[in-house]
Design a protein around this motif. Structure first.
Motif, short mmCIF file in Angstrom:
data_model
loop_
_atom_site.label_atom_id
_atom_site.label_comp_id
_atom_site.label_asym_id
_atom_site.label_seq_id
_atom_site.Cartn_x
_atom_site.Cartn_y
_atom_site.Cartn_z
N UNK A 146 0.66 -0.68 0.06
CA UNK A 146 0.31 0.43 -0.16
C UNK A 146 0.47 1.63 0.25
N UNK A 147 1.76 0.86 0.87
CA UNK A 147 3.02 2.50 0.55
C UNK A 147 3.16 2.33 -0.49
N UNK A 148 4.06 1.73 -1.07
CA UNK A 148 4.72 1.75 -2.36
C UNK A 148 3.39 2.21 -3.44
N UNK A 149 2.50 1.84 -3.44
CA UNK A 149 1.43 2.28 -4.44
C UNK A 149 0.82 3.77 -4.30
N UNK A 150 0.95 4.09 -2.73
CA UNK A 150 0.78 5.34 -2.42
C UNK A 150 2.03 6.08 -3.70
N UNK A 151 3.57 5.91 -2.50
CA UNK A 151 4.69 6.67 -3.84
C UNK A 151 3.96 7.01 -5.19
N UNK A 152 3.99 5.36 -5.41
CA UNK A 152 3.86 5.67 -7.10
C UNK A 152 2.38 6.31 -7.64
N UNK A 153 1.74 6.58 -6.91
CA UNK A 153 0.61 7.35 -7.15
C UNK A 153 0.64 8.55 -7.11
N UNK A 154 1.19 8.79 -5.79
CA UNK A 154 1.75 11.35 -5.22
C UNK A 154 2.16 10.72 -6.71
N UNK A 155 3.70 10.48 -6.92
CA UNK A 155 4.87 10.60 -7.85
C UNK A 155 3.87 10.74 -9.51
N UNK A 156 2.61 9.68 -9.69
CA UNK A 156 2.26 10.06 -11.02
C UNK A 156 1.35 11.38 -11.40
N UNK A 157 0.98 11.26 -10.26
CA UNK A 157 -0.20 12.75 -10.07
C UNK A 157 0.80 14.23 -10.11
N UNK A 158 2.07 13.74 -9.60
CA UNK A 158 2.77 15.29 -9.64
C UNK A 158 3.29 15.44 -11.84
N UNK A 159 3.77 13.95 -12.16
CA UNK A 159 3.86 13.66 -13.46
C UNK A 159 2.68 14.98 -13.99
N UNK A 160 1.68 14.16 -13.38
CA UNK A 160 0.31 15.36 -14.33
C UNK A 160 0.42 16.34 -13.54
N UNK A 161 0.50 16.36 -13.31
CA UNK A 161 0.40 18.09 -13.30
C UNK A 161 1.28 18.97 -14.04
#
Length: 238
Positions: A5-20
């Motif tokens: 869950x922590x790894x998925x969360x980290x990847x998710x926030x990083x992907x959101x940053x790339x999207x922004x």
């Protein structure tokens, strides 16, 4: 499962940053990172509010109890974000030692709660109290970037931020700190972590009090000057 869950969360926030970054390519990296921070602040406040006030148990009476699945999920989501933000801040060197210490203490506290499987309820309560002012802090930064800070909206954001920080993070936080320290179920290491977070809250509170005093004084001087100017203009007209 918490590790995943922590790894998925980290990847998710990083992907959101790339999207922004792709969406707002003309903006600075800090702008896009703060959009992620704002998104996390809103999401984690809503999530921990549900954990604390609806799902339970109540952190003031059940400090040190075993973590529930929802508490574990909320902690994992938050930890993934803090890993992302800590790496971003260190890489870009945008934050001072106090904020980095806050991030490090938050990461250690959440990690301990996940590894030991206890104290999830009060950790979620601390996260709720710490992050409830975060959206206002980011809104203030965006207003400054857009040139809208010196307005009634900017004053309202600052006032609400100071009131929430003083009442929730320091006021209610003091009660939470006392309950955690006096709880027989809470482990010693979590109590030490509580002392560190509570101390950092007061460091921030002192800085915020100084800021509030300086801004209030500046506003008063500006009002006094405008009032005198109006009187002079009125006398000239008479």
């Amino acid at each position: 499962m918490p590790v995943l869950e922590v790894i998925c969360s980290l990847i998710g926030w990083f992907c959101l940053y790339l999207l922004f970054c792709c969406t707002f390519a003309h903006r600075s990296p800090e702008w896009n990172c703060r959009l992620v921070t704002l998104s996390h602040g809103v999401l984690i406040v809503l999530l921990t509010a549900y954990v604390v006030f609806i799902d339970g148990p109540w952190p003031f009476t059940h400090a040190g109890t075993e973590n529930t699945e929802l508490q574990t999920f909320a902690l994992a989501v938050c930890l993934g974000y803090f890993f992302f933000d800590m790496c971003w801040c260190v890489f870009n060197q945008t934050e001072g030692p106090v904020m980095l210490a806050h991030h490090a203490a938050s990461i250690m506290g959440i990690l301990l709660a996940l590894l030991m499987g206890v104290s999830g309820c009060e950790t979620c309560g601390v996260i709720f109290g710490s992050e409830i002012t975060n959206p206002l802090l980011q809104t203030r930064w965006f207003l400054r970037q857009l040139g809208l800070y010196d307005s009634l909206l900017g004053d309202a954001v600052d006032l609400l931020f100071i009131l929430l920080f003083a009442t929730v993070r320091v006021g209610v936080g003091t009660v939470m700190f006392y309950c955690e320290i006096t709880s027989p179920r809470t482990t010693l290491i979590m109590k030490v972590g509580g002392v560190v977070m509570y101390g950092l809250a007061w460091v921030f509170m002192v800085d915020i009090a100084r800021f509030g005093y300086k801004k209030s004084r500046a506003k008063y001087k500006k009002w006094l000057e405008n009032h005198k100017l109006k009187e002079i203009n009125t006398q000239k007209l008479d």
